[in-house]
Write an enzyme that holds these catalytic residues in place. Structure first.
Site, mmCIF file in Angstrom:
data_model
loop_
_atom_site.group_PDB
_atom_site.id
_atom_site.type_symbol
_atom_site.label_atom_id
_atom_site.label_comp_id
_atom_site.label_asym_id
_atom_site.label_seq_id
_atom_site.Cartn_x
_atom_site.Cartn_y
_atom_site.Cartn_z
ATOM 1 N N ASP A 139 0.759 -1.250 -0.708
ATOM 2 C CA ASP A 139 -0.020 -0.433 0.230
ATOM 3 C C ASP A 139 0.956 1.008 -0.573
ATOM 4 O O ASP A 139 1.799 1.116 0.798
ATOM 5 C CB ASP A 139 -0.676 0.366 1.566
ATOM 6 C CG ASP A 139 -2.025 -1.463 1.163
ATOM 7 O OD1 ASP A 139 -1.718 -1.865 1.842
ATOM 8 O OD2 ASP A 139 -2.579 -0.890 -0.023
ATOM 9 N N ASP A 173 -10.354 -5.551 -0.799
ATOM 10 C CA ASP A 173 -8.862 -5.266 -0.120
ATOM 11 C C ASP A 173 -9.620 -3.969 1.177
ATOM 12 O O ASP A 173 -10.328 -3.225 1.165
ATOM 13 C CB ASP A 173 -8.460 -4.653 -0.992
ATOM 14 C CG ASP A 173 -6.991 -3.935 0.243
ATOM 15 O OD1 ASP A 173 -5.877 -3.211 -0.245
ATOM 16 O OD2 ASP A 173 -7.576 -4.087 1.188
HETATM 17 C C1 DX5 Z 1 -6.589 0.638 3.160
HETATM 18 C C2 DX5 Z 1 -4.938 -1.090 3.019
HETATM 19 C C3 DX5 Z 1 -5.667 -1.935 3.817
HETATM 20 C C4 DX5 Z 1 -4.434 -3.721 3.747
HETATM 21 C C5 DX5 Z 1 -5.195 -4.141 4.671
HETATM 22 O O1 DX5 Z 1 -5.878 1.476 3.415
HETATM 23 O O2 DX5 Z 1 -5.333 -0.742 1.952
HETATM 24 O O3 DX5 Z 1 -6.915 -2.226 3.547
HETATM 25 O O4 DX5 Z 1 -4.468 -3.608 2.373
HETATM 26 O O5 DX5 Z 1 -5.271 -4.241 5.948
HETATM 27 P P1 DX5 Z 1 -6.275 -4.869 6.410
HETATM 28 O O6 DX5 Z 1 -6.866 -6.076 5.620
HETATM 29 O O7 DX5 Z 1 -6.064 -4.908 8.409
HETATM 30 O O8 DX5 Z 1 -7.835 -4.101 6.607
#
Ligand code: DX5
Length: 219
Positions: free
Chosen positions: A33, A173
């Site tokens: 990210d 996601d």
């Molecule tokens: C948000 C990120 C998160 C990450 C995943 O901007 O993109 O969504 O990838 O994190 P979790 O699985 O903890 O939501």
């Protein structure tokens, strides 16, 4: 097979390489990210992280550009070793040109939609992209709760792709965990991005194995 992409955002940065290598055998992709503090409130990391990790693993790198002006960074992230580069439709007024730029850089192209962005936003490039990412949280932070209404978006996008016979990845996601991964896979996702549920579990590798099993139930 539904794939699991551990989200590197949620590792302990003090031992980042060790943490991702510990799940390397189970990970189908690693998702990175990239956040610029403008499109989202947080700053995460740049292409130098991708460059430094690239030689450490052959697992594909799925790079999610949560940045304003993503077209400025495509070449650098492509050269650093990204396998996918995903840009947000919300910040690409010339989305077709940006997707073309990614593919010309020799990288698979993805387009991402925030939870409140309608599915129609991908229409201009739906036949050009290799991946469509539906965010199930507002981007910027890990550890949030899955937006239940996004499940219907996943079902609608899956129907749309199947009707048009388009075989791109459908990635989801945000807030995905052992409890909801089977439902999201059943709704039509082909890649589940998982951060905190993996890296904050006692045994991340076992968690990925469990989620993969649940997302791919035996017939
Ligand atoms: C948000 C990120 C998160 C990450 C995943 O901007 O993109 O969504 O990838 O994190 P979790 O699985 O903890 O939501």
């Amino acid at each position: 097979m539904v794939k699991i992409a551990p989200a590197v955002l949620m590792v302990d940065y003090g031992c980042l390489a060790e943490e991702i290598l510990a799940v390397e055998k189970e990970a189908d992709l690693f998702q990175f990210d990239v956040m610029d503090g403008h499109f989202v409130p947080v700053i995460s990391y740049g292409a130098s992280l991708i460059r430094s990790l690239r030689p450490r693993t052959t697992v594909p790198f799925d790079v999610h550009l949560m940045v304003q002006y993503p077209e400025r960074y495509i070449t650098d992230f492509a050269k650093a070793g990204s396998d996918y580069l995903t840009v947000h439709a919300e910040v690409c007024p010339h989305l077709d040109r940006t997707i073309r730029q990614i593919k010309e850089a020799g990288v698979k192209a993805g387009v991402a939609l925030n939870p409140s962005t309608p599915l129609e936003a991908v229409d201009p490039v739906i036949r050009e992209v290799d991946l469509i990412l539906l965010m199930s949280v507002n981007p910027g932070f890990g550890g949030q709760t899955f937006f239940a209404e996004v499940e219907q978006k996943v079902e609608q996008m899956r129907r749309r792709l199947d009707t048009l016979q388009i075989r791109c990845e459908l990635e989801v996601d945000g807030g995905i965990n052992v409890e909801n991964c089977a439902r999201i896979a059943k709704a039509g996702a082909s890649i589940l991005v998982v951060g905190s549920a993996v890296f904050q579990s006692p045994d991340p590798a076992a968690t990925v194995r469990e989620m993969k099993r649940m997302a791919n139930p035996l017939p």
